[in-house]
Scaffold this motif. Structure first.
Motif, mmCIF file in Angstrom:
data_model
loop_
_atom_site.group_PDB
_atom_site.id
_atom_site.type_symbol
_atom_site.label_atom_id
_atom_site.label_comp_id
_atom_site.label_asym_id
_atom_site.label_seq_id
_atom_site.Cartn_x
_atom_site.Cartn_y
_atom_site.Cartn_z
ATOM 1 N N GLU A 384 -58.746 -28.035 -51.341
ATOM 2 C CA GLU A 384 -58.443 -27.023 -50.309
ATOM 3 C C GLU A 384 -56.962 -27.032 -49.981
ATOM 4 N N ASN A 385 -56.393 -28.236 -49.836
ATOM 5 C CA ASN A 385 -54.956 -28.335 -49.546
ATOM 6 C C ASN A 385 -54.125 -27.767 -50.693
ATOM 7 N N ALA A 386 -54.565 -28.071 -51.943
ATOM 8 C CA ALA A 386 -53.829 -27.577 -53.116
ATOM 9 C C ALA A 386 -53.834 -26.045 -53.143
ATOM 10 N N ILE A 387 -54.868 -25.454 -52.549
ATOM 11 C CA ILE A 387 -54.905 -23.987 -52.474
ATOM 12 C C ILE A 387 -54.078 -23.513 -51.275
ATOM 13 N N LYS A 388 -54.294 -24.215 -50.125
ATOM 14 C CA LYS A 388 -53.660 -23.792 -48.868
ATOM 15 C C LYS A 388 -52.139 -23.852 -48.942
ATOM 16 N N TYR A 389 -51.638 -25.026 -49.430
ATOM 17 C CA TYR A 389 -50.185 -25.230 -49.414
ATOM 18 C C TYR A 389 -49.573 -24.813 -50.745
ATOM 19 N N ASN A 390 -50.004 -23.633 -51.217
ATOM 20 C CA ASN A 390 -49.543 -23.128 -52.506
ATOM 21 C C ASN A 390 -49.100 -21.677 -52.311
ATOM 22 N N GLN A 416 -45.621 -25.737 -52.420
ATOM 23 C CA GLN A 416 -44.359 -25.969 -51.711
ATOM 24 C C GLN A 416 -43.910 -27.426 -51.689
ATOM 25 N N GLY A 417 -44.848 -28.334 -51.978
ATOM 26 C CA GLY A 417 -44.490 -29.765 -51.995
ATOM 27 C C GLY A 417 -44.340 -30.332 -50.593
ATOM 28 N N ILE A 418 -44.070 -31.649 -50.562
ATOM 29 C CA ILE A 418 -43.947 -32.342 -49.270
ATOM 30 C C ILE A 418 -42.590 -33.041 -49.238
ATOM 31 N N SER A 425 -46.414 -40.113 -44.030
ATOM 32 C CA SER A 425 -47.161 -39.715 -42.826
ATOM 33 C C SER A 425 -48.355 -38.828 -43.105
ATOM 34 N N VAL A 426 -48.425 -38.205 -44.281
ATOM 35 C CA VAL A 426 -49.468 -37.184 -44.467
ATOM 36 C C VAL A 426 -50.894 -37.704 -44.292
ATOM 37 N N PHE A 427 -51.084 -39.025 -44.550
ATOM 38 C CA PHE A 427 -52.445 -39.557 -44.411
ATOM 39 C C PHE A 427 -52.753 -39.974 -42.969
ATOM 40 N N ARG A 432 -49.537 -33.231 -39.090
ATOM 41 C CA ARG A 432 -49.403 -31.957 -39.788
ATOM 42 C C ARG A 432 -47.947 -31.804 -40.165
ATOM 43 N N GLY A 433 -47.741 -31.380 -41.379
ATOM 44 C CA GLY A 433 -46.374 -31.247 -41.886
ATOM 45 C C GLY A 433 -45.629 -30.192 -41.111
ATOM 46 N N ASP A 434 -44.512 -29.824 -41.659
ATOM 47 C CA ASP A 434 -43.637 -28.819 -41.055
ATOM 48 C C ASP A 434 -44.458 -27.816 -40.218
ATOM 49 N N SER A 436 -44.120 -25.002 -38.719
ATOM 50 C CA SER A 436 -44.204 -23.555 -38.910
ATOM 51 C C SER A 436 -45.258 -23.177 -39.953
ATOM 52 N N HIS A 437 -45.172 -23.857 -41.134
ATOM 53 C CA HIS A 437 -46.129 -23.449 -42.155
ATOM 54 C C HIS A 437 -47.546 -23.878 -41.812
ATOM 55 N N SER A 438 -47.658 -25.090 -41.190
ATOM 56 C CA SER A 438 -49.001 -25.583 -40.886
ATOM 57 C C SER A 438 -49.694 -24.694 -39.868
ATOM 58 N N THR A 439 -48.901 -24.184 -38.904
ATOM 59 C CA THR A 439 -49.526 -23.345 -37.877
ATOM 60 C C THR A 439 -50.018 -22.044 -38.513
ATOM 61 N N GLY A 445 -54.917 -31.317 -39.336
ATOM 62 C CA GLY A 445 -54.204 -32.573 -39.637
ATOM 63 C C GLY A 445 -55.179 -33.714 -39.838
ATOM 64 N N LEU A 446 -56.453 -33.374 -40.065
ATOM 65 C CA LEU A 446 -57.466 -34.425 -40.213
ATOM 66 C C LEU A 446 -57.929 -34.597 -41.656
ATOM 67 N N GLY A 447 -57.736 -33.539 -42.465
ATOM 68 C CA GLY A 447 -58.292 -33.548 -43.827
ATOM 69 C C GLY A 447 -57.923 -34.775 -44.630
ATOM 70 N N LEU A 448 -56.625 -35.089 -44.717
ATOM 71 C CA LEU A 448 -56.198 -36.219 -45.554
ATOM 72 C C LEU A 448 -56.603 -37.565 -44.953
ATOM 73 N N SER A 449 -56.625 -37.664 -43.627
ATOM 74 C CA SER A 449 -57.048 -38.958 -43.061
ATOM 75 C C SER A 449 -58.539 -39.167 -43.279
ATOM 76 N N ILE A 450 -59.314 -38.079 -43.254
ATOM 77 C CA ILE A 450 -60.744 -38.200 -43.583
ATOM 78 C C ILE A 450 -60.875 -38.661 -45.036
HETATM 79 P P1 ADP Z 1 -54.211 -30.006 -42.500
HETATM 80 O O1 ADP Z 1 -54.241 -29.488 -43.880
HETATM 81 O O2 ADP Z 1 -55.377 -29.664 -41.707
HETATM 82 O O3 ADP Z 1 -52.914 -29.762 -41.786
HETATM 83 P P2 ADP Z 1 -54.284 -32.554 -43.858
HETATM 84 O O4 ADP Z 1 -54.553 -33.915 -43.353
HETATM 85 O O5 ADP Z 1 -55.161 -32.052 -44.936
HETATM 86 O O6 ADP Z 1 -54.283 -31.599 -42.598
HETATM 87 O O7 ADP Z 1 -52.801 -32.524 -44.375
HETATM 88 C C1 ADP Z 1 -51.776 -33.048 -43.572
HETATM 89 C C2 ADP Z 1 -50.456 -32.397 -43.903
HETATM 90 O O8 ADP Z 1 -50.033 -32.773 -45.222
HETATM 91 C C3 ADP Z 1 -50.516 -30.912 -43.940
HETATM 92 O O9 ADP Z 1 -50.255 -30.378 -42.659
HETATM 93 C C4 ADP Z 1 -49.435 -30.534 -44.938
HETATM 94 O O10 ADP Z 1 -48.183 -30.423 -44.295
HETATM 95 C C5 ADP Z 1 -49.366 -31.690 -45.874
HETATM 96 N N1 ADP Z 1 -50.071 -31.460 -47.151
HETATM 97 C C6 ADP Z 1 -51.295 -31.836 -47.504
HETATM 98 N N2 ADP Z 1 -51.609 -31.455 -48.763
HETATM 99 C C7 ADP Z 1 -50.525 -30.806 -49.232
HETATM 100 C C8 ADP Z 1 -50.218 -30.169 -50.489
HETATM 101 N N3 ADP Z 1 -51.063 -30.129 -51.498
HETATM 102 N N4 ADP Z 1 -48.979 -29.596 -50.597
HETATM 103 C C9 ADP Z 1 -48.089 -29.631 -49.589
HETATM 104 N N5 ADP Z 1 -48.336 -30.228 -48.380
HETATM 105 C C10 ADP Z 1 -49.524 -30.798 -48.209
#
Ligand code: ADP
Length: 484
Positions: A384-390, A416-418, A425-427, A432-434, A436-439, A445-450
């Motif tokens: 989902e993240n790979a789709i969302k942050y693309n 877009q990368g990190i 910090s992402v885990f 939540r990253g930057d 602006s884009h996350s909003t 901000g729970l997906g990766l920690s889960i």
């Molecule tokens: P959420 O996606 O709900 O914000 P996650 O725990 O899944 O929470 O991700 C935390 C943060 O890590 C995201 O807000 C995003 O900034 C960054 N991130 C996660 N996966 C990617 C990815 N594939 N590419 C770029 N940034 C990512």
């Protein structure tokens, strides 16, 4: 309890060590000076008396004293010697008979002592009796046969042992001197002890001070009068403690900040669908003439908002569940390639909507012992993240591989990368990253920690590599055989 704590004080231990280390050399010096003085004094006295006895022995031969002990000169000499060294001198002839005793009590008696017998064979002997305080010496009385007295049996130059001189001399004067020296040394020793005591107290305090400073600063942070970081640089050890505390403190501040952010994020995320649903419902309620199509469309929008609300609440519940110790893994044998395929199938519509091309690369067929539901959660979150942050038109590739112990699932995107400083910090929970884009993208901000919690429960690892602008790669590595 209190006594044990008292003994565990570093200050007290340092004090004892410094005090003992200081005391030992001064005690050794004190004892060895007294001992070497005593040895030296006894030696000098022994040599002195021995020399006097040797001279006297010559006079005894000259005055033929062993045969006629009436010589006033020799008697005077004997008395002088015994008075001078406050001792006793005995003249013994070669038949072990005591010819003269300066104490006048043993004359005429026979002296049977090993020392005298050995002396009659030519050896001078001296013994120091420390307990009774005297030195005993024997010196042989020798005669060298002159040309006048020479016979066939005793030719000229022969040394004949005519008798022995036995003397004992008191060491009282030496002991008195030692007593005086000991008293002086004791005074010095007491001064040294007082100085050492003071020095040990001062040193122990000074040495422990940095630790006291650390506790004071921690106390200040605890009470809120200071908000860190600590700054005590004196020792390497304190520096370690300070830097560990500072990084722990920093981490705690971050967690606190994340928590606050999380509450505001979650409230916002939970509020948004509710607000939208309320607006939609209100507009339906206020407008009496709503066409059925519009009604249906609004109702489906309301359903979507409710689904989103449901999703957020479910993530929160999932996280709480993974957090609990009771969260046991429900292990079964799972075909990982098939599981990934199913997840991809479910996510493909979203990917299509975002114009992302999803590809599965199965380098190996993997069958592993995992908790299917939890692993699905991990993979879904990553994909989902790979789709969302693309960005539209880009790709996301999922690669399944294995070695003899572990299987890996790599989720790689060209999005877009990190940024490097965010990688650690992402885990973290609620991160939540930057902003602006996350909003815009939406998330909690729970997906990766889960995902991380679930992978750790499987005794696996999850890592990330990323280059801003080029994309990110998340790798999950889990044992094929469950290690429980
Ligand atoms: P959420 O996606 O709900 O914000 P996650 O725990 O899944 O929470 O991700 C935390 C943060 O890590 C995201 O807000 C995003 O900034 C960054 N991130 C996660 N996966 C990617 C990815 N594939 N590419 C770029 N940034 C990512």
């Amino acid at each position: 309890m209190h006594r044990i704590r008292f003994w565990r004080s570093l200050k007290l231990r340092l004090f004892i060590i410094i005090f003992i280390v200081g005391m030992i050399p001064s005690l050794i010096i004190y004892q060895s000076i007294l001992k070497s003085y005593e040895d030296r004094a006894v030696k000098v006295r022994t040599v002195d008396v021995q020399n006097q006895l040797t001279i006297l022995a010559n006079h005894l031969i000259t005055y033929n004293y062993l045969i006629d002990p009436s010589s006033n000169v020799v008697n005077a000499e004997l008395n002088l010697l015994s008075n001078l060294y406050s001792g006793r001198v005995m003249v013994i002839n070669n038949r072990l008979k005591i010819v003269k005793d300066t104490y006048g009590i043993s004359e005429g008696r026979t002296m049977v002592s090993e020392e005298v017998v050995r002396c009659l064979k030519g050896s001078s002997i001296s013994n120091y009796d420390r307990v009774n305080g005297y030195i005993e010496l024997t010196v042989p009385i020798t005669e060298t046969i002159s040309s006048v007295g020479a016979t066939e049996d005793l030719p000229e130059g022969t040394v004949v042992y005519r008798g022995a001189l036995l003397a004992s001399t008191s060491t009282d004067t030496i002991m008195t001197t030692i007593q005086i020296m000991r008293k002086r040394a004791q005074v010095i020793e007491i001064i040294v002890i007082i100085l050492l005591f003071a020095l040990a107290i001062v040193l122990a305090r000074v040495l422990v001070k940095p630790f006291d400073r650390i506790s004071k600063q921690i106390e200040a942070v605890k009470s809120g009068t200071s908000d860190g970081p600590l700054a005590v640089r004196d020792y390497l050890e304190t520096q370690h403690i300070v830097s560990s505390f500072n990084s722990l403190f920093e981490k705690m501040q971050k967690v606190d900040e994340s928590r606050r952010e999380f509450v505001s994020n979650v409230s916002h995320e939970l509020k948004t669908p509710l607000t939208s649903a309320k607006i939609l419902a209100d507009s339906l309620n206020t407008d009496s003439e709503v066409p059925v199509e519009v009604y249906k469309e609004f109702m489906s929008d309301i359903t979507q908002e409710i689904e989103r609300e449901d999703k957020i609440i479910n993530s929160l519940l999932e996280l709480v569940k993974l957090d609990k110790d009771a969260s046991k893994l429900n292990i079964s044998t799972v075909d990982i390639n098939e599981l990934t395929e199913i997840i991809l199938k479910r996510l493909r519509p979203i990917a299509r909507k975002n114009e992302i091309e999803l590809t599965l690369v199965s380098l190996r067929d993997v069958v592993a012992e995992v908790d299917e539901v939890k692993l699905s959660l991990v993979l879904s979150n990553l994909i989902e993240n790979a789709i969302k942050y693309n960005s539209p038109g880009k790709t996301a590739t999922i690669t399944v591989d294995a070695d003899h112990q572990y299987f890996t699932v790599e989720v790689s995107d060209t999005g877009q990368g990190i940024p490097e400083d965010e990688l650690d910090s992402v885990f973290e929970r609620f991160y939540r990253g930057d902003k602006s884009h996350s909003t815009n993208i939406g998330g909690t901000g729970l997906g990766l920690s889960i995902a991380k919690s679930a992978v750790l429960l499987h005794k696996g690892t999850i890592t990330v590599k990323s280059k801003p602008g080029e994309g990110s790669t998340f790798t999950v590595r889990i044992p094929i055989k469950a290690k429980l």
